[in-house]
Design an enzyme around this catalytic site. Structure first.
Site, PDB file in Angstrom:
ATOM      1  N   HIS A  89      53.592 -48.494 -52.111  1.00 27.45           N
ATOM      2  CA  HIS A  89      52.094 -48.898 -50.899  1.00 27.45           C
ATOM      3  C   HIS A  89      52.854 -49.149 -49.421  1.00 27.45           C
ATOM      4  CE1 HIS A  89      49.150 -51.920 -51.747  1.00 27.45           C
ATOM      5  NE2 HIS A  89      49.405 -52.999 -50.934  1.00 27.45           N
ATOM      6  N   ASP A 137      49.543 -53.239 -57.640  1.00 25.59           N
ATOM      7  CA  ASP A 137      50.385 -53.152 -56.678  1.00 25.59           C
ATOM      8  C   ASP A 137      50.687 -54.482 -57.279  1.00 25.59           C
ATOM      9  OD1 ASP A 137      49.037 -51.523 -55.639  1.00 25.59           O
ATOM     10  OD2 ASP A 137      47.530 -52.847 -54.741  1.00 25.59           O
ATOM     11  N   SER A 167      56.528 -51.164 -49.849  1.00 24.53           N
ATOM     12  CA  SER A 167      57.326 -51.184 -51.220  1.00 24.53           C
ATOM     13  C   SER A 167      56.943 -49.919 -51.458  1.00 24.53           C
ATOM     14  CB  SER A 167      56.282 -52.135 -51.077  1.00 24.53           C
ATOM     15  OG  SER A 167      56.364 -53.708 -50.734  1.00 24.53           O
ATOM     16  N   ASN A 175      54.790 -46.040 -57.214  1.00 22.35           N
ATOM     17  CA  ASN A 175      54.138 -46.147 -56.813  1.00 22.35           C
ATOM     18  C   ASN A 175      54.561 -46.788 -54.888  1.00 22.35           C
ATOM     19  OD1 ASN A 175      50.932 -45.919 -55.235  1.00 22.35           O
ATOM     20  ND2 ASN A 175      51.532 -48.219 -55.343  1.00 22.35           N
TER      21      ASN A 175
HETATM   22  C1  GAR Z   1      50.676 -44.077 -47.354  1.00 22.53           C
HETATM   23  O1  GAR Z   1      50.197 -45.341 -46.685  1.00 22.53           O
HETATM   24  C2  GAR Z   1      50.663 -45.444 -48.870  1.00 22.53           C
HETATM   25  O2  GAR Z   1      50.952 -46.572 -49.107  1.00 22.53           O
HETATM   26  C3  GAR Z   1      49.240 -45.217 -48.779  1.00 22.53           C
HETATM   27  O3  GAR Z   1      48.443 -44.565 -48.813  1.00 22.53           O
HETATM   28  C4  GAR Z   1      48.548 -43.783 -47.918  1.00 22.53           C
HETATM   29  C5  GAR Z   1      48.683 -42.396 -47.734  1.00 22.53           C
HETATM   30  O4  GAR Z   1      49.214 -41.624 -46.944  1.00 22.53           O
HETATM   31  N1  GAR Z   1      48.812 -45.695 -50.328  1.00 22.53           N
HETATM   32  C6  GAR Z   1      48.210 -46.914 -50.823  1.00 22.53           C
HETATM   33  O5  GAR Z   1      47.315 -47.950 -49.924  1.00 22.53           O
HETATM   34  C7  GAR Z   1      48.517 -46.947 -52.815  1.00 22.53           C
HETATM   35  N2  GAR Z   1      46.767 -48.422 -52.617  1.00 22.53           N
HETATM   36  P1  GAR Z   1      49.770 -39.958 -47.499  1.00 22.53           P
HETATM   37  O6  GAR Z   1      49.182 -39.797 -47.740  1.00 22.53           O
HETATM   38  O7  GAR Z   1      49.525 -39.610 -45.704  1.00 22.53           O
HETATM   39  O8  GAR Z   1      50.827 -40.234 -47.931  1.00 22.53           O
END
Ligand code: GAR
Length: 210
Positions: free
Chosen positions: A109, A145, A136, A107
């Site tokens: 995060h 997480d 991360s 994942n």
């Molecule tokens: C990213 O910032 C990712 O790290 C986060 O959501 C966003 C997705 O952006 N993920 C989380 O918060 C997981 N809990 P994207 O759809 O443009 O890749």
């Protein structure tokens, strides 16, 4: 070739970074499918545009999380991925599918784990007065997480930052962080061992800084 399945719920900019790196010949990986809990996710459009197989399931069509996850992971299993990549997948995963894929699911995060788990991580970092923030990539375990961290990218928190400016600075680093992490995973250099993340067979004392 090394096959990945990508799980995404929204915008899909991390997915796009993978698509672009593969198209540029920079990442020896095949995206075998993109899967979502939201049929309207922009990520699915990005995948279709790149000719990648997609499937989306609606949580409300299932009795509970266990049944939703079982159905979703049946679709994922059908493309026989070597690795499952959560890239902006915003739903909790139930324990059976996590356990069944131990060491085979990662994942990304948007924080320097173990700091700021969960949602609204940029707000959390700002309220805590953190001088440094980042993202991360970690192995997924049943603790939200909380799985072993493979690699991180750090950014400064600047005077005058709000969640949008800080989040944009982090996102820009997420894309190469995810690409580099997948390069190491696809090359077989990173594995989840009993004592944590292993690089070339040796347990990492701390996450890689990318
Ligand atoms: C990213 O910032 C990712 O790290 C986060 O959501 C966003 C997705 O952006 N993920 C989380 O918060 C997981 N809990 P994207 O759809 O443009 O890749």
């Amino acid at each position: 070739s090394y096959r990945i399945a990508v799980l995404a719920s929204g915008r899909g900019s991390n997915l796009q970074a993978l698509i672009d790196a593969i198209a540029a010949g920079d990442l020896p990986v095949r995206i075998a499918g993109v899967f979502s809990d939201r049929p309207d996710a922009v990520a699915l459009q990005r995948a279709e545009q790149a000719g990648i197989h997609t499937a989306a399931l609606r949580p409300r069509d299932f009795a509970n999380r266990l049944e939703f996850d079982a159905a979703l992971f049946e679709h994922i299993g059908a493309v026989q991925p070597d690795l499952i990549v959560c890239a902006g997948y915003m739903r909790l995963l139930s324990e059976p599918v996590v356990e069944a894929n131990r060491g085979r699911m990662v994942n990304i995060h948007p924080s320097l784990l173990p700091a700021f788990k969960g949602l609204r991580t940029h707000e959390q970092a700002l309220s805590a007065g953190a001088p440094v923030h980042g993202a991360s990539v970690h192995f997924v375990t049943p603790e939200l997480d909380g799985g072993p961290v493979i690699a991180q990218a750090r950014v400064p928190v600047l005077a005058g930052d709000d969640a949008a400016t800080l989040g944009a600075r982090v996102l820009e680093r997420e894309h190469p962080l995810l690409v580099e992490s997948l390069r190491l995973l696809a090359g077989g250099r990173i594995r989840l061992g009993d004592a944590g993340v292993e690089l070339d067979g040796a347990t990492l004392a701390a996450p890689l800084q990318l």
